[in-house]
Design a protein around this motif. Sequence first.
Motif, PDB file in Angstrom:
ATOM      1  N   GLU A 231      12.674  82.968  26.165  1.00  0.00           N
ATOM      2  CA  GLU A 231      13.762  82.073  27.002  1.00  0.00           C
ATOM      3  C   GLU A 231      14.026  82.466  28.079  1.00  0.00           C
ATOM      4  O   GLU A 231      14.306  81.766  29.259  1.00  0.00           O
ATOM      5  CB  GLU A 231      15.022  81.997  25.995  1.00  0.00           C
ATOM      6  CG  GLU A 231      14.658  81.158  24.667  1.00  0.00           C
ATOM      7  CD  GLU A 231      13.871  79.872  24.933  1.00  0.00           C
ATOM      8  OE1 GLU A 231      14.157  79.042  25.778  1.00  0.00           O
ATOM      9  OE2 GLU A 231      12.948  79.645  24.150  1.00  0.00           O
TER      10      GLU A 231
ATOM     11  N   ASP B 255      23.991  87.072  24.472  1.00  0.00           N
ATOM     12  CA  ASP B 255      23.651  86.029  23.693  1.00  0.00           C
ATOM     13  C   ASP B 255      23.177  84.703  24.492  1.00  0.00           C
ATOM     14  O   ASP B 255      23.482  83.487  23.904  1.00  0.00           O
ATOM     15  CB  ASP B 255      24.373  85.748  22.486  1.00  0.00           C
ATOM     16  CG  ASP B 255      24.290  86.821  21.477  1.00  0.00           C
ATOM     17  OD1 ASP B 255      23.392  87.491  21.256  1.00  0.00           O
ATOM     18  OD2 ASP B 255      25.505  86.960  20.749  1.00  0.00           O
ATOM     19  N   GLU B 256      22.914  85.121  25.641  1.00  0.00           N
ATOM     20  CA  GLU B 256      22.703  83.694  26.764  1.00  0.00           C
ATOM     21  C   GLU B 256      21.767  82.852  25.987  1.00  0.00           C
ATOM     22  O   GLU B 256      22.189  81.473  26.373  1.00  0.00           O
ATOM     23  CB  GLU B 256      22.354  84.529  27.862  1.00  0.00           C
ATOM     24  CG  GLU B 256      21.919  83.148  28.910  1.00  0.00           C
ATOM     25  CD  GLU B 256      21.399  83.873  30.379  1.00  0.00           C
ATOM     26  OE1 GLU B 256      20.802  83.027  31.032  1.00  0.00           O
ATOM     27  OE2 GLU B 256      21.577  85.170  30.532  1.00  0.00           O
TER      28      GLU B 256
ATOM     29  N   GLU C  58      21.295  82.195  22.878  1.00  0.00           N
ATOM     30  CA  GLU C  58      21.556  81.648  21.264  1.00  0.00           C
ATOM     31  C   GLU C  58      21.651  80.338  20.972  1.00  0.00           C
ATOM     32  O   GLU C  58      20.891  79.806  19.883  1.00  0.00           O
ATOM     33  CB  GLU C  58      22.732  82.535  21.004  1.00  0.00           C
ATOM     34  CG  GLU C  58      23.324  82.586  19.494  1.00  0.00           C
ATOM     35  CD  GLU C  58      22.255  83.093  18.641  1.00  0.00           C
ATOM     36  OE1 GLU C  58      22.240  82.787  17.717  1.00  0.00           O
ATOM     37  OE2 GLU C  58      21.446  84.103  19.073  1.00  0.00           O
ATOM     38  N   ASP C  59      22.218  79.595  21.909  1.00  0.00           N
ATOM     39  CA  ASP C  59      22.244  78.154  21.644  1.00  0.00           C
ATOM     40  C   ASP C  59      20.829  77.451  21.441  1.00  0.00           C
ATOM     41  O   ASP C  59      20.644  76.415  20.562  1.00  0.00           O
ATOM     42  CB  ASP C  59      23.139  77.211  22.447  1.00  0.00           C
ATOM     43  CG  ASP C  59      24.472  77.629  22.307  1.00  0.00           C
ATOM     44  OD1 ASP C  59      25.000  78.258  21.376  1.00  0.00           O
ATOM     45  OD2 ASP C  59      25.336  77.448  23.222  1.00  0.00           O
ATOM     46  N   HIS C  60      20.054  77.852  22.407  1.00  0.00           N
ATOM     47  CA  HIS C  60      18.655  77.350  22.471  1.00  0.00           C
ATOM     48  C   HIS C  60      17.704  77.627  21.291  1.00  0.00           C
ATOM     49  O   HIS C  60      17.313  76.985  20.421  1.00  0.00           O
ATOM     50  CB  HIS C  60      17.909  77.601  23.672  1.00  0.00           C
ATOM     51  CG  HIS C  60      16.569  77.125  23.794  1.00  0.00           C
ATOM     52  ND1 HIS C  60      16.354  75.609  24.511  1.00  0.00           N
ATOM     53  CD2 HIS C  60      15.411  77.368  23.475  1.00  0.00           C
ATOM     54  CE1 HIS C  60      15.250  75.492  24.501  1.00  0.00           C
ATOM     55  NE2 HIS C  60      14.593  76.300  23.902  1.00  0.00           N
TER      56      HIS C  60
ATOM     57  N   ARG D  86      18.910  78.836  18.463  1.00  0.00           N
ATOM     58  CA  ARG D  86      19.628  78.425  17.096  1.00  0.00           C
ATOM     59  C   ARG D  86      19.143  76.764  16.847  1.00  0.00           C
ATOM     60  O   ARG D  86      18.896  76.302  15.786  1.00  0.00           O
ATOM     61  CB  ARG D  86      21.113  78.378  17.176  1.00  0.00           C
ATOM     62  CG  ARG D  86      21.697  77.731  15.908  1.00  0.00           C
ATOM     63  CD  ARG D  86      23.111  78.309  15.538  1.00  0.00           C
ATOM     64  NE  ARG D  86      23.266  79.494  15.394  1.00  0.00           N
ATOM     65  CZ  ARG D  86      24.046  80.512  16.061  1.00  0.00           C
ATOM     66  NH1 ARG D  86      24.977  79.995  16.970  1.00  0.00           N
ATOM     67  NH2 ARG D  86      24.100  81.882  15.895  1.00  0.00           N
ATOM     68  N   ALA D  87      19.152  75.970  18.052  1.00  0.00           N
ATOM     69  CA  ALA D  87      18.952  74.596  17.906  1.00  0.00           C
ATOM     70  C   ALA D  87      17.052  74.417  17.507  1.00  0.00           C
ATOM     71  O   ALA D  87      16.908  73.529  16.594  1.00  0.00           O
ATOM     72  CB  ALA D  87      19.020  73.996  19.317  1.00  0.00           C
TER      73      ALA D  87
ATOM     74  N   ARG E 113      13.745  69.846  26.370  1.00  0.00           N
ATOM     75  CA  ARG E 113      14.214  71.341  26.069  1.00  0.00           C
ATOM     76  C   ARG E 113      13.259  72.207  25.408  1.00  0.00           C
ATOM     77  O   ARG E 113      13.240  73.260  25.286  1.00  0.00           O
ATOM     78  CB  ARG E 113      15.301  71.092  25.250  1.00  0.00           C
ATOM     79  CG  ARG E 113      15.205  70.314  23.853  1.00  0.00           C
ATOM     80  CD  ARG E 113      16.115  70.604  22.789  1.00  0.00           C
ATOM     81  NE  ARG E 113      16.634  72.112  22.526  1.00  0.00           N
ATOM     82  CZ  ARG E 113      16.068  72.738  21.636  1.00  0.00           C
ATOM     83  NH1 ARG E 113      14.926  72.844  21.127  1.00  0.00           N
ATOM     84  NH2 ARG E 113      16.519  74.239  21.895  1.00  0.00           N
TER      85      ARG E 113
ATOM     86  N   GLU F 160      17.618  75.317  13.851  1.00  0.00           N
ATOM     87  CA  GLU F 160      17.758  74.216  12.924  1.00  0.00           C
ATOM     88  C   GLU F 160      17.009  73.052  12.952  1.00  0.00           C
ATOM     89  O   GLU F 160      16.703  72.349  11.679  1.00  0.00           O
ATOM     90  CB  GLU F 160      19.302  73.725  13.468  1.00  0.00           C
ATOM     91  CG  GLU F 160      20.423  74.659  13.364  1.00  0.00           C
ATOM     92  CD  GLU F 160      21.653  74.549  14.159  1.00  0.00           C
ATOM     93  OE1 GLU F 160      21.560  73.537  14.724  1.00  0.00           O
ATOM     94  OE2 GLU F 160      22.551  75.537  14.055  1.00  0.00           O
TER      95      GLU F 160
END
Length: 176
Positions: free
Chosen positions: A76, A124-125, A127-129, A131-132, A11, A135
């Motif tokens: 991204e 926000d396509e 956003e998860d990547h 945010r990961a 990833r 984090e």
Amino acid sequence: MSDLHPAVSSRDHISGDTNAPIVLVEYGDYQCPYCGAAYSIVKNIQKRFGKEVCFVFRNFPLSMHPQAQNAAVVAEFAAKHGKFWEAHDALYEKQRELGGPMYSELVKSLGLSEKDLQSALQNDEFEDHIRADIESGNRSGVNGTPAFYINGEKFDSPGGFQDLEPVIEELLRPTR
């Protein structure tokens, strides 16, 4: 590797071989002036040490930089189309121009769709990547950018990131 620092995985954005003697991970913010200064140092390290260094980039946009999040989305978006490093480099090389017009120009120069980029930004396509990545940085003790890890250990030097090259040279000395 440190227990806190997550291992490099598919990833991640990886330049080089993850089995290289040195794996350099950066948590960066495209609008951070210190990251902009570190960009040229990392490029020199890659050029000088070649296959002995694997470079990994993770997003860590800071809220104090109004274009940092959108710039990470642009990177991204480019990554989705196999053009992450081209976008990464352009975002740092044109750091003072970050914003809608620059992003449009960049995606056009990469042969990508401006319309699809706008959709990615609005929805926000990525956003998860992103945010990961944030984090992961938080768990690893990142408290500012750029934050570097060499072979899983946080790089802390009184001289800051300017000391990356001599430290890497010293670490590689036994393998040469």
